[in-house]
Design a protein around this motif. Structure first.
Motif, PDB file in Angstrom:
ATOM      1  N   UNK A 348       0.704  -1.173   0.000  1.00  0.00           N
ATOM      2  CA  UNK A 348       0.049  -0.190   0.119  1.00  0.00           C
ATOM      3  C   UNK A 348       0.476   0.755  -0.261  1.00  0.00           C
ATOM      4  N   UNK A 349       0.476   1.918  -1.624  1.00  0.00           N
ATOM      5  CA  UNK A 349       1.815   3.414  -0.995  1.00  0.00           C
ATOM      6  C   UNK A 349       0.410   4.083  -0.276  1.00  0.00           C
ATOM      7  N   UNK A 350       1.051   4.841   1.115  1.00  0.00           N
ATOM      8  CA  UNK A 350       0.693   5.193   2.103  1.00  0.00           C
ATOM      9  C   UNK A 350       1.671   6.724   2.603  1.00  0.00           C
ATOM     10  N   UNK A 351       1.302   7.696   2.386  1.00  0.00           N
ATOM     11  CA  UNK A 351       1.991   8.934   2.480  1.00  0.00           C
ATOM     12  C   UNK A 351       1.675   9.147   4.323  1.00  0.00           C
ATOM     13  N   UNK A 352       3.174   8.940   4.813  1.00  0.00           N
ATOM     14  CA  UNK A 352       3.751   9.539   6.121  1.00  0.00           C
ATOM     15  C   UNK A 352       3.137  10.313   6.028  1.00  0.00           C
ATOM     16  N   UNK A 353       3.054  11.244   7.125  1.00  0.00           N
ATOM     17  CA  UNK A 353       2.830  12.796   7.472  1.00  0.00           C
ATOM     18  C   UNK A 353       2.753  12.913   8.834  1.00  0.00           C
ATOM     19  N   UNK A 373       4.737  20.505  16.633  1.00  0.00           N
ATOM     20  CA  UNK A 373       6.140  19.564  16.113  1.00  0.00           C
ATOM     21  C   UNK A 373       5.227  18.179  16.643  1.00  0.00           C
ATOM     22  N   UNK A 374       5.083  17.584  15.319  1.00  0.00           N
ATOM     23  CA  UNK A 374       5.996  17.436  14.344  1.00  0.00           C
ATOM     24  C   UNK A 374       5.568  18.318  13.860  1.00  0.00           C
ATOM     25  N   UNK A 375       6.497  19.261  12.662  1.00  0.00           N
ATOM     26  CA  UNK A 375       6.215  19.615  11.535  1.00  0.00           C
ATOM     27  C   UNK A 375       6.463  18.461  10.424  1.00  0.00           C
ATOM     28  N   UNK A 376       4.770  18.446   9.389  1.00  0.00           N
ATOM     29  CA  UNK A 376       4.966  18.229   8.492  1.00  0.00           C
ATOM     30  C   UNK A 376       5.242  19.260   7.357  1.00  0.00           C
ATOM     31  N   UNK A 377       6.543  18.786   5.982  1.00  0.00           N
ATOM     32  CA  UNK A 377       6.094  19.410   5.601  1.00  0.00           C
ATOM     33  C   UNK A 377       6.254  18.655   3.804  1.00  0.00           C
ATOM     34  N   UNK A 378       5.545  19.348   2.873  1.00  0.00           N
ATOM     35  CA  UNK A 378       5.265  18.915   2.039  1.00  0.00           C
ATOM     36  C   UNK A 378       5.799  20.032   0.346  1.00  0.00           C
ATOM     37  N   UNK A 379       5.880  19.065  -0.564  1.00  0.00           N
ATOM     38  CA  UNK A 379       5.835  20.102  -1.618  1.00  0.00           C
ATOM     39  C   UNK A 379       5.105  20.344  -2.410  1.00  0.00           C
ATOM     40  N   UNK A 380       4.296  21.702  -2.472  1.00  0.00           N
ATOM     41  CA  UNK A 380       3.667  21.873  -3.337  1.00  0.00           C
ATOM     42  C   UNK A 380       3.076  22.254  -4.501  1.00  0.00           C
ATOM     43  N   UNK A 394       0.760  12.881  -3.424  1.00  0.00           N
ATOM     44  CA  UNK A 394       1.429  12.396  -4.544  1.00  0.00           C
ATOM     45  C   UNK A 394       3.315  11.806  -3.295  1.00  0.00           C
ATOM     46  N   UNK A 395       2.616  12.087  -2.148  1.00  0.00           N
ATOM     47  CA  UNK A 395       4.050  11.756  -1.178  1.00  0.00           C
ATOM     48  C   UNK A 395       5.534  12.034  -1.570  1.00  0.00           C
ATOM     49  N   UNK A 421      11.159  11.246  -7.955  1.00  0.00           N
ATOM     50  CA  UNK A 421      10.866  11.772  -6.500  1.00  0.00           C
ATOM     51  C   UNK A 421      10.382  11.415  -5.271  1.00  0.00           C
ATOM     52  N   UNK A 422      10.667  12.124  -4.523  1.00  0.00           N
ATOM     53  CA  UNK A 422       9.952  11.091  -2.526  1.00  0.00           C
ATOM     54  C   UNK A 422       8.441  11.287  -3.686  1.00  0.00           C
ATOM     55  N   UNK A 423       8.487   9.631  -3.511  1.00  0.00           N
ATOM     56  CA  UNK A 423       6.739   9.615  -3.430  1.00  0.00           C
ATOM     57  C   UNK A 423       6.419   9.575  -5.320  1.00  0.00           C
ATOM     58  N   UNK A 424       7.164   8.607  -5.471  1.00  0.00           N
ATOM     59  CA  UNK A 424       6.802   8.281  -7.197  1.00  0.00           C
ATOM     60  C   UNK A 424       7.687   7.279  -7.084  1.00  0.00           C
TER      61      UNK A 424
END
Length: 508
Positions: A348-353, A373-380, A394-395, A421-424
């Motif tokens: 299963x491709x599930x994004x860790x947040x 804290x923690x921070x989720x950092x997303x490339x958008x 997209x992960x 990239x990460x998630x691909x």
């Protein structure tokens, strides 16, 4: 009888494309991208003349069945001649908005509305735009135009462009917190006499702003009432995106539901919601992003349903993410990482947040579980709710466990013809070489490990970083089988600093 516009040139027409309103009118003056215009469902036009000074004008329009949000934009001419027109809204039975002359955009939904408007059900039938005329000179005629938008879902991505202008344009890493509680569930802070009291939404949002975050999701337990406070606060916090969310809290586990204001019945065990899979399918029909919260947390009398404990097998393809790091507990035994990695190993491709699970926004930002804290950092692609949630799907996401303002972790993988990239996903034929490149910033003296299916890559020894920005490279020979690879950074204190999401090799 209410006053009517005697000489109005009133027209209703569909498919009208309006020009984008100025950022000032929307209360978001620092935004950087003009959203594409949205077709208005109705356009109401008419004239106001000097004989109607200090009167009220009602302009009727029909709201069809199934509408969940009504949004208006309002423009009129002759302002340079001291004409002033006020804007309000009447539904079929009551006054829903009265803004005076200080707003040119109003939105009314089931759970949230523009300040000066009432949220609530949207009845079908005849509504009226209410125009007050505090001043128009005797010889002046002012032309007004009202654009009306009907929204038939609670999904943020379906809102008209006038409500969706991003807070910041352009691609980049955006930092946020996806799990927080306020007075609308069990968030608390000291009141004026020092006693713990339900904590207003403002303090959570202010804590996120002080942390320097770009976005947050306020996820009160099963509640939708927080959305009205968020609608009020968003124009003031114009650098911090407020994403509608809630923690769907059941006796068999907790879920984050992000990106919709629509109600989701959480009463697991009812005849129409017999199991968790049914609840998840209902959530997917809303178009929301769904993730499991703190799956390895203890459950019982002290925290009913906190751990993930469905009564029957779950179709994990109905989920998009897992909260791998929860700030509410420092106990490593409660980490969600093993649960998440097990789902990856099952295919299963599930994004860790990550999420702070913050209930005390007034606590010091240095504490674990404080806001961000923690921070989720997303490339958008931009700072908007649809873009942030798309980035999570997209992960291309990493978790900054320390809640820093500047640490970055990214990974790419390349075969002979492609770089991802990460998630691909990437193909790697048996015997071919796959090259990995990991970029880490702000983490000097931390140790970087590249993991293959949850274990350190045998051909890539961990590397201790010697500088604040460093790029590491490894090569792997493919066996032609399915694998996932992710980076992480461990600090010299042996605590996890950064957790990256995988690149998927030979997945379908």
């Amino acid at each position: 009888m209410a006053l009517r516009l005697a000489a109005a040139k009133l027209s209703l027409r569909s498919g009208f494309y309006l020009f984008v309103l100025s950022f000032a009118l929307l209360g978001v003056a620092q935004q950087t991208r003009v959203a594409p215009p949205t077709p208005a469902d109705l356009v109401l036009e008419g004239d106001v003349n000097g004989s109607q000074n200090q009167t009220y004008i009602e302009v009727p329009f029909h709201v069809p069945e199934g509408v969940e949000r009504v949004t208006l934009t309002f423009n009129y001419t002759e302002k340079d001649k001291h004409t002033a027109l006020d804007l309000g809204l009447l539904d079929t039975v009551q006054l829903r908005c009265w803004s005076g002359g200080n707003k040119s955009l109003l939105t009314v939904g089931n759970s949230d509305a523009t300040p000066s408007c009432l949220p609530g059900p949207i009845p079908q039938g005849e509504w009226n735009v209410l125009i007050g005329v505090p001043n128009i000179r005797p010889q002046v005629t002012s032309h007004y135009s009202v654009q009306v938008f009907f929204m038939r879902s609670g999904l943020v991505a379906d809102e008209p462009a006038e409500l969706l202008i991003p807070l910041r344009g352009g691609p980049g890493w955006y930092r946020g917190d996806l799990h927080m509680h306020t007075a609308h569930s069990d968030g608390q802070c000291p009141n004026q006499t020092g006693k713990m009291a339900p904590c207003p939404v403002f303090f959570t949002v202010d804590g996120a702003a002080r942390r320097g975050l770009d976005f947050i999701a306020i996820t009160d337990h099963n509640a939708t009432s927080q959305y009205d406070a968020m609608r009020e606060l968003q124009p003031y916090f114009d650098k911090l995106l407020l994403i509608p969310g809630r923690e769907i809290t059941t006796f068999q586990g907790h879920l984050n539901l992000l990106g919709t204001t629509a109600f989701l019945d959480f009463r697991l065990g009812r005849p129409d919601i017999p199991d968790m899979n049914t609840l998840l399918r209902n959530a997917n029909r809303l178009g929301a992003l769904i993730s499991i919260n703190h799956p390895n947390a203890p459950t019982g009398e002290s925290c009913m349903g906190c751990g993930w404990s469905p009564a029957s097998p779950i179709d994990m393809s109905l989920l998009q993410g897992i909260e791998a790091v929860n700030g509410g507990s420092a106990d490593p035994a409660y980490s969600g990482i093993p649960f998440w990695e097990n789902q990856l190993n099952l295919g299963y491709r599930l994004t860790a947040i990550g999420g702070s699970d913050n209930h005390r926004p007034m606590n010091s930002l240095d504490k674990e579980g404080s806001v961000g804290r923690p921070t989720t950092v997303v490339y958008a692609s931009e700072l908007s709710t649809p873009a942030i949630l798309s980035g999570i799907r997209a992960g291309r996401v990493f978790i900054d466990v320390t809640g820093s303002r500047d640490r970055i972790l990214d990974v790419t993988a390349s075969n002979a013809t492609k770089t991802v990239h990460m998630g691909d996903m990437l193909a790697g034929a048996k015997g071919s070489q796959v090259s990995f490149e990991v970029l880490v910033t702000g983490s000097a003296n931390g140790t970087v490990t590249l993991l293959e299916d949850g274990r350190a890559l045998k051909t890539a020894a961990p590397v201790t970083l010697s500088s604040s920005s460093q790029t590491l490279r490894w090569s792997w020979t493919s066996d032609g089988q399915r694998h996932w690879f992710r980076p992480e950074v461990i600090g010299p204190d042996e605590k996890l600093w950064l957790l990256g999401n995988p690149i998927y090799v030979n997945w379908k």
